[in-house]
Write an enzyme that holds these catalytic residues in place. Sequence first.
Site, mmCIF file in Angstrom:
data_model
loop_
_atom_site.group_PDB
_atom_site.id
_atom_site.type_symbol
_atom_site.label_atom_id
_atom_site.label_comp_id
_atom_site.label_asym_id
_atom_site.label_seq_id
_atom_site.Cartn_x
_atom_site.Cartn_y
_atom_site.Cartn_z
ATOM 1 C CG HIS A 207 -1.704 1.271 1.376
ATOM 2 N ND1 HIS A 207 -2.546 1.833 0.431
ATOM 3 C CD2 HIS A 207 -1.668 2.147 2.415
ATOM 4 C CE1 HIS A 207 -3.001 2.989 0.903
ATOM 5 N NE2 HIS A 207 -2.475 3.199 2.098
ATOM 6 C CG HIS B 33 0.529 7.159 4.019
ATOM 7 N ND1 HIS B 33 0.976 6.328 3.033
ATOM 8 C CD2 HIS B 33 -0.746 6.768 4.281
ATOM 9 C CE1 HIS B 33 0.019 5.484 2.698
ATOM 10 N NE2 HIS B 33 -1.032 5.715 3.450
ATOM 11 C CD GLU C 11 -4.448 6.395 11.926
ATOM 12 O OE1 GLU C 11 -3.979 7.484 12.292
ATOM 13 O OE2 GLU C 11 -5.642 6.085 12.032
ATOM 14 C CG ASP C 12 -2.364 1.780 10.294
ATOM 15 O OD1 ASP C 12 -3.201 2.319 11.045
ATOM 16 O OD2 ASP C 12 -2.512 1.649 9.065
ATOM 17 C CG ASP D 175 -4.076 6.869 1.933
ATOM 18 O OD1 ASP D 175 -3.648 5.695 1.860
ATOM 19 O OD2 ASP D 175 -4.826 7.277 2.838
ATOM 20 C CG ASP E 242 -21.790 13.501 -30.642
ATOM 21 O OD1 ASP E 242 -20.959 13.770 -29.744
ATOM 22 O OD2 ASP E 242 -22.637 14.299 -31.042
HETATM 23 MN MN MN Z 1 -2.959 4.679 3.687
#
Ligand code: MN
Length: 745
Positions: free
Chosen positions: A64, A88, A92-93, A155, A275
Amino acid sequence: MAVERAELTAAERRLLGDLFAIVEEHSHEAAVAVDRQRVEEAFVYACAHHADQRRKSGEDFIIHPVGVAKICAGMRLDTETLCASLLHDTVEDTSASLEEVNEAFGEEIAGLVDGVTKLTGLTFQSRDEAQAENYRKMMVAMATDIRVILIKLADRLHNMRTIGAMPKQKQIDKARETIDIYAPIAHRLGIHAIKWELEDLAFQTLHPRKYAEIKALVAQQRAERERYVNQAGEYLAKELDELGIDAEISGRAKHFYSIYSKMTKKSREFNEIYDLTAMRVIVGSVKDCYGAVGVIHSLWKPLPGRFKDFIAMPKFNMYQSLHTTVIGPEGRPLEIQIRTREMHDLAEFGIAAHWMYKESAARDATDSDGKLKWLRSLLDWQQDMADSREFIETLKVDLFEDEVFVFTPKGEVKSLAAGATPLDFAYEIHTDVGHRCVGAKVNGKIVPLSYQLRSGDIVEVLTSKRERGPSRDWLALVKTTRARNKIKAWFKAESRRDSEHSGRELLQDHLRKQGLPAQKVVGSALLADVIREMGFRKADDFYIALGGAKISPKVVVNKIMQHLKQGEAADAEPTAADDLLQTRRRRARPTTSSSRYGIMVEGIDEVMLRLAKCCRPVPGDPIVGYISLGRGITIHREDCPNVAVLKRDPDRFTPVSWEGDAETSFRVEIQVDGWDRHRLLEDMSRTFAESGINIVEARCTVNHPMVKNRFVVEVGDTRALDQTITRLRNIDSVFDAYRVTPGGG
Ligand code: MN
């Protein structure tokens, strides 16, 4: 560096290689070269921290951040942005902290990572368009550095590309948010390549059948179109080459979502939208753009009114290009865009493209304030007024330094002036919430009322159950005009309440000193007359003036005494002051005499009269007499609906009129509607009393928060009635007062 596992696996090596291939492909002599060493360090750090994590699809998580970095590399973003995109999700994770990232990669990269982490924490709940607009502004406002937004867009794009592994409901939620929030931001920043892909991916998730349908329709005609564009392109390229213009010619894909929204919004058929065949010509210089369009117009006949010069007059989002439509080979209309490579990058990548080309612009953007000065200078450069105003309105956000965007606990976004405090927020929610405010929580923690709100804060106001009213020092804390005005209004009303109260007490004191029955005088018609005589429309204003020492209680008491004396003189028998005050009320009680209504019937002296119950006429109303058999004459108002019915028998009507000044009184029904509040009934009955009107019957029906009051009152004449109704309407929280007549007249 604090990375333990510098050894990359073969798979990881391959990922890094892919990323560098894209960096290589998009490297550009006008841009600062990417520092691969630092990018590799960020990659190694991310690999180490995401080591044991997997995505929903079962892949290694590192896929990711690398995917996001690749998208950023495709926009030719700088080293810092590439590193931050790799990192990034670490704060957070994973176990990594912002301090560690700061230590390992420096302030600039840590700042970007922090910005992205903060935006990731926001969730958007409402589907309301105004809310979406506020939310978009909040996102941009929170990102002090525009590169944060670019990473966030990349992201989201990568997440949308790989959305298949998510549960269905989550897919739908993310797709909606993408359409409502992310695609419009990409559009505002002119990053069309990302905007279109986001829209198509979301469209596919939300309407898989429609998506497949349109895709199939486009595919059906693709081969034929490609043949046509290739042939026309080869011919054009040859002609241009003869003039020494080097051109790159290609067909142009239309985007499925834009076809779909044109079909739904303009309710057109697929063929009406699809068209035109479109072609793009990319040349080396602005001069060649104009040279190429000259060649095109000499080869094929241009359609009048279709040539647009967006090079001389760029669009609001900096877009530049020449557009023309010609009758191409085989007599088919052909839409052609001509632009330089730089203009093309700008059309695809908007603000991000400015990064690629304007080295100095990129430096400005990361100046110590983190402000988007360069964006402002771009705005100054805009020429198309209408469009640039739109651009300014919507992108202002930091430019935006005058606004902050915060959440209510229910997830609604409110915008307030920069520097606003929880008190401003409370008054923004509701005046009453402001008046009852005793404290506030921001993001779950109690804060002082002087706390300055920041975009993205979740604000909760703590209120007291009982009305407390604001405190004077709040005026120094609030920032918004609304809150300031509400607080001032409260103090003004309070001082009015105080003055009115002391006015009433003052008058009663002075009356008592004169030996007058204070309670009776206060509720009497006599005082109402005095109040009117002194030029006050409302008794409230009279008492406030009295309390505020604007009029003297002595003068008032003297006037009351005068009135009492006049009353005594007029009355043959001297009575006690006490009785005199009641005089009007006693007179008001109807007597039994036949002419008691003060009505003259032409040509008849003694006749039985009654007032119609349906319309209850009072002196001054236009009236008619109806001869009811065996019951004398019934007096109706001329406009009574029953009269219209009875008029079928015109012979039974007789002319009637009011006698001079009627000393009698009449019953009318009055309806007063308002918001229910403490002491409303008291105020209403005082108004009647002050007008010398007797309440005979009262019925109050509360239907929270409303109250409907029905009064039957005795009133002297229409003038007094009208005045009283006006006064009733002026009572606080009353919104209507009217005389009830049949048929609602
Ligand atoms: Mn992310």
